[in-house]
Design an enzyme around this catalytic site. Structure first.
Site, PDB file in Angstrom:
ATOM      1  CB  THR A 142      -0.823  -0.100   1.310  1.00  0.00           C
ATOM      2  OG1 THR A 142      -1.953  -0.871   1.058  1.00  0.00           O
ATOM      3  CG2 THR A 142      -1.189   1.191   1.917  1.00  0.00           C
ATOM      4  N   GLY A 172     -10.699  -1.225   5.677  1.00  0.00           N
ATOM      5  CA  GLY A 172      -9.425  -1.303   6.393  1.00  0.00           C
ATOM      6  C   GLY A 172      -9.139  -0.011   7.128  1.00  0.00           C
ATOM      7  CG  ASP A 173      -5.082   0.790   8.081  1.00  0.00           C
ATOM      8  OD1 ASP A 173      -5.230  -0.147   7.273  1.00  0.00           O
ATOM      9  OD2 ASP A 173      -4.051   1.492   8.114  1.00  0.00           O
ATOM     10  CB  THR A 192       1.571   0.706   5.629  1.00  0.00           C
ATOM     11  OG1 THR A 192       1.435  -0.429   4.747  1.00  0.00           O
ATOM     12  CG2 THR A 192       3.003   0.730   6.139  1.00  0.00           C
ATOM     13  N   GLY A 193       0.022  -1.781   6.818  1.00  0.00           N
ATOM     14  CA  GLY A 193       0.056  -3.130   7.377  1.00  0.00           C
ATOM     15  C   GLY A 193      -1.339  -3.707   7.463  1.00  0.00           C
TER      16      GLY A 193
HETATM   17  N1  ASP Z   1      -3.402  -1.110   5.681  1.00  0.00           N
HETATM   18  C1  ASP Z   1      -3.907  -1.553   4.406  1.00  0.00           C
HETATM   19  C2  ASP Z   1      -5.246  -2.203   4.589  1.00  0.00           C
HETATM   20  O1  ASP Z   1      -5.419  -2.945   5.537  1.00  0.00           O
HETATM   21  C3  ASP Z   1      -3.009  -2.506   3.712  1.00  0.00           C
HETATM   22  C4  ASP Z   1      -1.543  -2.203   3.773  1.00  0.00           C
HETATM   23  O2  ASP Z   1      -1.120  -1.206   4.311  1.00  0.00           O
HETATM   24  O3  ASP Z   1      -0.774  -3.000   3.239  1.00  0.00           O
HETATM   25  O4  ASP Z   1      -6.108  -2.008   3.757  1.00  0.00           O
END
Ligand code: ASP
Length: 263
Positions: A142, A172-173, A192-193
């Site tokens: 992301t 998501g977040d 991110t994550g």
């Molecule tokens: N945080 C993002 C989500 O959960 C994905 C990512 O950052 O890789 O949509």
């Protein structure tokens, strides 16, 4: 002149080789800041450049949902309290530009077909978003960018196709204030994550609060939140800028990132 700065990431769990792509977007953003562009313009510009790069899970290059659809999320916030976010938008190669346009509106966020209809009325391009090849679909990559301009204004722009193997409509977040992003009092933080874990911790607001109360420095707050509130299997990363132009990035896994400062 005040110090200007940019930091951007290419996702927790992403291939470090993608750092070069991020550096090139950030350097272009730095040239724009030096020519007088605002933090908001530059954060959106850097984020949109990464959405256009198929190496990243954002805009073009987004991962598919469980039903094969591609639905994208994005958010924008400025340090003076303005924000815009879009959730699960179909057929939108640059959702961050739609999120940025919402800053001037009476609503903060729009989702799904409503977001797409609003974007259609205002001429934001509707086009198929090219999904990631299935063999690459597990990677996080992301994108997110933060910029600080010569007037001390700060802005965040983030964008994602979401974690892979999630149902259509999953939130998501990234589009949730305080979870994937928070900017206030000259401090901006983006995450991110794994979005579910980040949201449960309201991660960006949590670390922002510690930094702005001066309980912890930015490096201390990032490190302690990631190590104490997440298990090692849960990929999480943070980037941030403060009003002095100091940048910081920290993750519990690979997280390609790049920064630029005016000195
Ligand atoms: N945080 C993002 C989500 O959960 C994905 C990512 O950052 O890789 O949509």
């Amino acid at each position: 002149m005040r110090r200007m700065a940019i930091i951007a990431h290419g996702g927790a769990g992403a291939d470090p080789a993608k750092t070069a792509n991020i550096q090139s977007a950030v350097d272009a953003g730095g040239r724009s800041l030096a020519q007088g562009a605002s933090a908001l313009e530059v954060a959106v510009m850097v984020c949109a450049a990464l959405e256009d790069d198929p190496a990243f899970n954002a805009g073009t290059g987004s991962v598919t949902r469980q039903d094969g659809s591609v639905l994208v999320d994005a958010s924008v916030q400025t340090g003076d309290g303005q924000m815009g976010f879009v959730v699960s938008m179909p057929e939108t190669p640059n959702p961050v530009r739609v999120a940025a346009a919402l800053i001037d509106e009476g609503v903060n966020g729009l989702a799904g077909m409503g977001a797409r209809a609003w974007a259609d009325e205002r001429g934001f391009p509707r086009a198929d978003v090219i999904p990631r090849p299935p063999d690459d679909a597990k990677s996080g990559d992301t994108v997110g960018a933060i910029a600080l301009d010569s007037q001390g204004r700060i802005a965040i722009a983030t964008s994602t196709g979401g974690c892979s193997d999630r149902p259509p409509g999953r939130v998501g977040d990234v589009p949730l204030p305080g979870c994937g992003f928070w900017a206030e009092s000259g401090i901006a933080v983006a995450a991110t994550g794994i979005g579910e874990a980040i949201t449960r911790e309201m991660l960006c607001f949590r670390v922002h609060d510690q930094i702005s109360r001066k309980d912890k420095t930015m490096p201390e707050a990032f490190k302690s939140a990631i190590s104490t509130r997440f298990d090692e299997e849960t990929d999480v990363g943070l980037i941030g800028i403060n009003e002095a132009g100091a940048t910081h990035a920290h993750a519990n896994t690979n997280m390609p990132w790049a920064s630029w400062t005016s000195d």
